[in-house]
Design an enzyme around this catalytic site. Structure first.
Site, PDB file in Angstrom:
ATOM      1  N   GLY A  20       0.772  -1.232   0.000  1.00 46.31           N
ATOM      2  CA  GLY A  20       0.000   0.000   0.000  1.00 46.31           C
ATOM      3  C   GLY A  20       0.800   1.277   0.000  1.00 46.31           C
ATOM      4  CG  ASN A  22       1.477   3.416  -5.804  1.00 48.53           C
ATOM      5  OD1 ASN A  22       1.773   4.472  -6.346  1.00 48.53           O
ATOM      6  ND2 ASN A  22       2.087   2.290  -6.084  1.00 48.53           N
ATOM      7  CG  LEU A  95      -2.291  -8.502  -6.875  1.00 47.84           C
ATOM      8  CD1 LEU A  95      -1.458  -9.538  -6.140  1.00 47.84           C
ATOM      9  CD2 LEU A  95      -1.539  -7.970  -8.101  1.00 47.84           C
ATOM     10  CG  LEU A  97     -10.645  -8.797 -14.555  1.00 45.36           C
ATOM     11  CD1 LEU A  97      -9.514  -7.967 -15.155  1.00 45.36           C
ATOM     12  CD2 LEU A  97     -11.037  -9.914 -15.513  1.00 45.36           C
ATOM     13  CB  ILE A  98     -12.442  -4.224 -11.788  1.00 45.59           C
ATOM     14  CG1 ILE A  98     -11.191  -3.695 -11.087  1.00 45.59           C
ATOM     15  CG2 ILE A  98     -13.689  -3.469 -11.345  1.00 45.59           C
ATOM     16  CD1 ILE A  98     -11.205  -3.869  -9.573  1.00 45.59           C
ATOM     17  CG  ASN A 112      -4.150  -0.529 -12.742  1.00 43.63           C
ATOM     18  OD1 ASN A 112      -4.022  -0.791 -11.550  1.00 43.63           O
ATOM     19  ND2 ASN A 112      -3.430  -1.105 -13.689  1.00 43.63           N
ATOM     20  CG  HIS A 114       1.395  -1.847 -15.384  1.00 44.07           C
ATOM     21  ND1 HIS A 114       1.085  -3.071 -14.827  1.00 44.07           N
ATOM     22  CD2 HIS A 114       2.381  -2.075 -16.288  1.00 44.07           C
ATOM     23  CE1 HIS A 114       1.845  -4.006 -15.368  1.00 44.07           C
ATOM     24  NE2 HIS A 114       2.650  -3.431 -16.257  1.00 44.07           N
ATOM     25  CG  ASP A 155      -2.010  -4.243 -16.558  1.00 43.45           C
ATOM     26  OD1 ASP A 155      -1.283  -5.238 -16.423  1.00 43.45           O
ATOM     27  OD2 ASP A 155      -2.498  -3.595 -15.605  1.00 43.45           O
ATOM     28  CD  GLU A 184       4.526   2.210  -9.306  1.00 34.30           C
ATOM     29  OE1 GLU A 184       3.409   1.898  -8.848  1.00 34.30           O
ATOM     30  OE2 GLU A 184       5.476   1.425  -9.378  1.00 34.30           O
TER      31      GLU A 184
END
Ligand code: GRF
Length: 237
Positions: A20, A22, A95, A97-98, A112, A114, A155, A184
């Site tokens: 966490g 970010n 991690l 998939l939404i 998102n 990456h 992505d 990031e």
């Protein structure tokens, strides 16, 4: 940098699975109640994620995605987003998939980050150290960070902003990852600020449109007035 319109802060929900850092950069950047955005909730894919501890320390509500059917997961997420009145979703190392239902409900309001320069070195299974291993084995000289709108695939969505990170000859995945992560931590809050002040959006053709050049503390120039991405469908006749 001109101030955005003085309205209520945009309500941001962060999704995370890992340490966490970010998420923390967003908590730190948007801790001012008079700011343009406010972190109102955390969705974690597992309760042991370090991000959950960070949320607790910051007094931000957290919820852990339950194991269940796709429908149960979608309902859980939409309920949490409604409870927290979330307006913008930020995936920061999430991690799972939404669910399509959530993507559709938040199209243009779900992003998102990456740790590479998409569309290279992205897609299903490309996360964590695997990304940096692939970058190093490819022998590219530049890696970097990408923030993009989310669509139904990993992505793949339209790119909002990127920033380069040079690859060094003595890099190993861990040293490259650390340098990219530092970028990031500055790029993601910059993009959230731009979205929260309506300086960037996703148009009906899936193009990313900036209303003005966007500089962050003379380190980044992300954005540039105009639209990027898909060739305008009207030109393809
Ligand atoms: C970051 O490198 C991000 O780009 C990727 O997952 C990592 C999350 O790191 N999607 P953290 O949990 O924010 O420290």
């Amino acid at each position: 940098m001109s101030e955005g319109p003085s309205t209520d802060p945009r309500r941001v929900v962060v999704f995370a699975s890992g340490g966490g850092s970010n998420f923390q950069s967003l908590l730190d950047r948007f801790s001012d109640p008079a700011g343009s955005a406010r972190i109102v909730g955390l969705i974690a894919s597992r309760e042991t994620a370090g991000a959950v501890d960070r949320a607790q320390r910051f007094g931000v509500p957290a919820a852990v995605t339950p194991v269940g059917s796709a429908e149960e997961e979608a309902t859980f997420l939409l309920d949490a987003l409604e409870r927290w009145r979330g307006e913008l979703i930020v995936l920061a190392g999430y991690l799972r998939l939404i669910p399509e239902e959530v993507v559709k409900a938040f199209l243009g309001r779900i992003i998102n980050i990456h740790p590479a320069l998409l569309p290279s070195f992205g897609g299903k299974g490309m996360y964590g150290s695997r990304v940096h291993e692939a970058v190093l084995s490819a022998g590219v000289r530049l890696s970097g960070a990408t923030v993009h709108f989310v669509d139904e695939a990993y992505d793949r969505g339209p790119i909002i902003a990127q920033w380069p990170v040079p690859v060094r000859s003595d890099d190993v995945p861990q040293t490259l990852a650390a340098r990219v992560l530092e970028t990031e931590h500055a790029l993601l809050p910059t993009v959230v600020e731009a979205l929260a002040t309506d300086r960037v959006s996703l148009d009906a053709d899936g193009r990313v449109c900036w209303t003005e050049e966007w500089f962050e503390a003379d380190r980044f120039q992300v954005g540039d007035s105009g639209c990027f991405g898909l060739v305008d469908k009207r030109e393809q006749k």
